[in-house]
Design an enzyme around this catalytic site. Structure first.
Site, PDB file in Angstrom:
ATOM      1  N   SER A  15      38.187  33.283  36.157  1.00  0.00           N
ATOM      2  CA  SER A  15      38.618  34.535  36.785  1.00  0.00           C
ATOM      3  C   SER A  15      39.306  35.409  35.751  1.00  0.00           C
ATOM      4  O   SER A  15      39.452  35.035  34.584  1.00  0.00           O
ATOM      5  CB  SER A  15      39.582  34.243  37.949  1.00  0.00           C
ATOM      6  N   SER A 136      50.410  37.488  24.845  1.00  0.00           N
ATOM      7  CA  SER A 136      51.055  38.320  25.863  1.00  0.00           C
ATOM      8  C   SER A 136      52.197  39.084  25.206  1.00  0.00           C
ATOM      9  O   SER A 136      52.814  38.602  24.245  1.00  0.00           O
ATOM     10  CB  SER A 136      51.610  37.447  26.994  1.00  0.00           C
ATOM     11  N   TYR A 149      57.180  30.540  29.255  1.00  0.00           N
ATOM     12  CA  TYR A 149      55.945  31.292  29.026  1.00  0.00           C
ATOM     13  C   TYR A 149      56.072  32.154  27.768  1.00  0.00           C
ATOM     14  O   TYR A 149      55.157  32.191  26.928  1.00  0.00           O
ATOM     15  CB  TYR A 149      55.637  32.156  30.240  1.00  0.00           C
ATOM     16  N   LYS A 153      53.801  31.571  24.236  1.00  0.00           N
ATOM     17  CA  LYS A 153      52.982  32.666  23.734  1.00  0.00           C
ATOM     18  C   LYS A 153      53.424  33.073  22.332  1.00  0.00           C
ATOM     19  O   LYS A 153      52.596  33.425  21.482  1.00  0.00           O
ATOM     20  CB  LYS A 153      53.052  33.862  24.687  1.00  0.00           C
ATOM     21  N   THR A 184      45.400  40.790  37.631  1.00  0.00           N
ATOM     22  CA  THR A 184      44.652  39.562  37.891  1.00  0.00           C
ATOM     23  C   THR A 184      45.436  38.709  38.891  1.00  0.00           C
ATOM     24  O   THR A 184      46.497  39.113  39.370  1.00  0.00           O
ATOM     25  CB  THR A 184      44.437  38.745  36.601  1.00  0.00           C
TER      26      THR A 184
END
Length: 253
Positions: A15, A136, A149, A153, A184
């Site tokens: 996706s 990101s 996170y 990254k 998303t």
């Protein structure tokens, strides 16, 4: 590099950014190897693009090794690797379970290193090859409520830069695409929807276009949207001002 006829591996293709990237690489003439966790979506994408589907959860190191072995067994060499698979988690770090920490590190960092390591010898043997890491803005600016996170990254960023230096003088090119907020399912899956008014989310298609552009033009560093370079420049030049503004206006993603 010329994408036509190239073998391109796209992780996280079930996706979002991964699916959009696979679609654009297919349109450019690539032969696709599609990784993802959602077997149904992956099969549908593989049918549309003529790609090979590899369903695997990259939180399991054994699954990463198995996927790499299958790719190496089925193809003489990979021309393009898009390391896109990733998951998120939102909330204060002290509320995060140890298993959630492990899973984020495994999927967002360790799996990318291991898959790249396994495919790299074959890629270096190609006349021209490209590895793209989808990171990101959180890895360059840091985000409250996404400490792990942001950390993983940032780790991918540093790894990509080191790999780029190691590959100087070879046919292997290494690029990083740095998206901001993308429309998303990522935010719903991380446990907290995106509710800020600004910046407005961009489409996964725009990120996919940036990825394909980075491959074709050998771009080492691409921000999407491009204005995201500005806060990173401010952070580098006047970090105190940047931190004060981030505390006041940044909040969590």
């Amino acid at each position: 590099m010329d994408i036509r006829g190239a073998v391109a591996v796209v992780t996280g293709a079930s996706s979002g950014i991964g699916a959009a990237t696979a679609t654009r690489l297919h349109a450019a003439g690539a032969r696709l190897v599609l990784h993802g966790r959602d077997g149904g979506r992956l099969a549908e994408l593989a049918e549309r693009t003529g790609g090979v589907a590899l369903t695997a959860d990259f939180a399991d190191p054994a699954a990463v090794r198995a996927a790499a072995a299958e790719i190496n067994d089925r193809f003489a060499g990979v021309d393009i690797l898009v390391n896109n698979a990733g998951i998120g988690w939102a909330g204060p770090f002290h509320e995060m379970a140890a298993e959630d920490v492990r899973r984020l590190v495994e999927v967002n960092l360790t799996a990318q290193l291991e898959l790249t390591r396994a495919l790299l010898p074959g890629m270096r043997a190609r006349p021209s090859a490209s590895v793209i890491f989808v990171t990101s803005i959180a890895g360059r600016a840091a985000v409250a409520g996404e400490a792990v996170y942001s950390a993983v990254k940032a780790g991918v960023d540093a790894f990509a830069e080191s790999l780029r230096f190691e590959s100087a003088g070879t046919g292997l090119r290494v690029g990083v695409v740095v998206p901001g907020v993308v429309d998303t399912e990522f935010f719903a899956r991380r446990g907290r929807p995106y509710e800020r008014g600004t910046p407005r989310p961009i489409s996964a298609g725009r990120v996919a276009e940036a990825i394909v552009h980075a491959i074709e033009r050998d771009r080492a560093d691409v921000y999407i949207p491009r204005w995201l370079r500005l806060p990173i420049l401010v952070r580098g030049v006047v970090p105190g001002v940047y931190r004060a503004l981030a505390v006041r206006f940044g909040g969590s993603g």
